[in-house]
Write an enzyme that holds these catalytic residues in place. Sequence first.
Site, PDB file in Angstrom:
ATOM      1  N   ASP A 145      23.869  23.055 -23.664  1.00  0.00           N
ATOM      2  CA  ASP A 145      22.776  23.274 -23.881  1.00  0.00           C
ATOM      3  C   ASP A 145      21.711  23.045 -23.828  1.00  0.00           C
ATOM      4  OD1 ASP A 145      20.922  25.668 -23.909  1.00  0.00           O
ATOM      5  OD2 ASP A 145      22.123  26.850 -25.100  1.00  0.00           O
TER       6      ASP A 145
ATOM      7  N   VAL B  10      16.330  24.782 -14.896  1.00  0.00           N
ATOM      8  CA  VAL B  10      15.538  24.193 -14.350  1.00  0.00           C
ATOM      9  C   VAL B  10      15.158  22.708 -13.477  1.00  0.00           C
ATOM     10  CG1 VAL B  10      14.489  25.337 -16.364  1.00  0.00           C
ATOM     11  CG2 VAL B  10      15.350  22.851 -16.788  1.00  0.00           C
TER      12      VAL B  10
ATOM     13  N   ASP C  53      18.139  33.121 -19.711  1.00  0.00           N
ATOM     14  CA  ASP C  53      19.196  34.224 -20.903  1.00  0.00           C
ATOM     15  C   ASP C  53      19.416  35.406 -19.915  1.00  0.00           C
ATOM     16  OD1 ASP C  53      19.232  31.690 -21.830  1.00  0.00           O
ATOM     17  OD2 ASP C  53      19.425  32.287 -24.186  1.00  0.00           O
TER      18      ASP C  53
HETATM   19  C1  GLA Z   1      20.449  28.982 -25.034  1.00  0.00           C
HETATM   20  C2  GLA Z   1      21.636  29.637 -24.508  1.00  0.00           C
HETATM   21  C3  GLA Z   1      22.255  30.839 -25.135  1.00  0.00           C
HETATM   22  C4  GLA Z   1      23.303  30.913 -25.789  1.00  0.00           C
HETATM   23  C5  GLA Z   1      21.876  30.373 -27.283  1.00  0.00           C
HETATM   24  C6  GLA Z   1      22.655  30.044 -28.093  1.00  0.00           C
HETATM   25  O1  GLA Z   1      19.686  30.874 -25.047  1.00  0.00           O
HETATM   26  O2  GLA Z   1      20.903  29.990 -23.426  1.00  0.00           O
HETATM   27  O3  GLA Z   1      23.424  30.991 -23.510  1.00  0.00           O
HETATM   28  O4  GLA Z   1      23.910  30.140 -26.045  1.00  0.00           O
HETATM   29  O5  GLA Z   1      21.510  28.970 -26.152  1.00  0.00           O
HETATM   30  O6  GLA Z   1      21.174  29.514 -29.255  1.00  0.00           O
END
Ligand code: GLA
Length: 379
Positions: free
Chosen positions: A126, A163, A183
């Site tokens: 992430d 990004v 997301d």
């Molecule tokens: C980000 C990612 C999600 C998930 C959350 C977990 O928002 O894009 O897919 O993994 O973190 O905290």
Amino acid sequence: MIINRPPMGWNSWNTFGNDINEKLIFEIADAMVSSGLRDCGYEYIVIDDCWQKKTRNEQGLLEADPEKFPHGMKYVADYIHSKGLKFGMYSCCGAYTCAEFPGSYGHEYADAATFAEWEIDFLKYDYCFRDNNIPSEIHYRKMGLALANCGRDILFSACNFGVNHTENWIKTTGAHMWRSTADIFDCWGSIRNIVEHQFELLTTNYRGCFNDMDMLVVGMDGNGNVARDKRLSFEEYKLHFSAWALFGSPLMIGCDIRNMSEETKAILMNKEVLAVSQDLACNQVALHKHPPYDQFLAWRLLDGGDIAVGVFNMGDEPSINFSGWMLPQEFGWTPESNTRLLLRDLWDGSEKYLDNDIIMECELPPHSCRMFRVSLVKK
Ligand code: GLA
């Protein structure tokens, strides 16, 4: 390690968020097998954020939360592997993960070694709490190089929301898939944004490094961590799944597969749509937008010569006629081929020949789609 098809599996985040533990993951692994999902090609079980202890141990290593995973992660890996499945985990390129557990920043090589020791097969990586003085690509190259040298084949799933023009540098990092969007949520606006964002990324999806449109919300039915007030309808879930398959995105299920409705199963296990998703040619998607309306037609040449076609109505107009949109000549078909084009509807199984120059005449309710497989049949 080379990944030839968009990865398929399940991820804990969309439904369970922080509410994860060993028992749940074992039940999910069992359901993956008993439901038939594994035999459809879904193979990775990925534990997303919130599996960690809040602090590293004295040696500076990551540890699992002992209340959630009392036997540690190698034990979980062994169980998942015993079911003929693969095991995925999650970390972050920043000092903390998005849910504020320890991230891998400054610990990339140690963490890759830990993940290899636990025998994981997949790492989602992430992009929260990162060091803004370091370019995004360096964050991903560090973990990419660490994984490539950790002694185990681990699929590298980059998640930096697309990004800084991720598409321009992601293939320098060794990533096998990369998130191109913010997301996902279980609501129409989210699906629409993600699908329409793909229009500018059609040349950037490659076999080996797949454009990840985010985990599926099919079957969440308004429950769970990324649910919203107004859940998607059955037709909207079909559109969502069709778009992800046609555009060649990874297919990571996000619902509770222990309790799937028949409708959810019918979507996630539609073998003809899955065959389009997993087509080895990974050819580029062609797009016809229909301004000023909210409809589009997208198609992709498949290995073996068939063509996958999707017709989508993203708008709120009650009924749209797509007739006359596109000529078969645009696929490269000509009368001299001495063939007729047979259209098979991948959702209802109906078939019809195209006897004139019009690719299709179909009326679509708002927020729905049809998906076809077109074959050249000798006259
Ligand atoms: C980000 C990612 C999600 C998930 C959350 C977990 O928002 O894009 O897919 O993994 O973190 O905290």
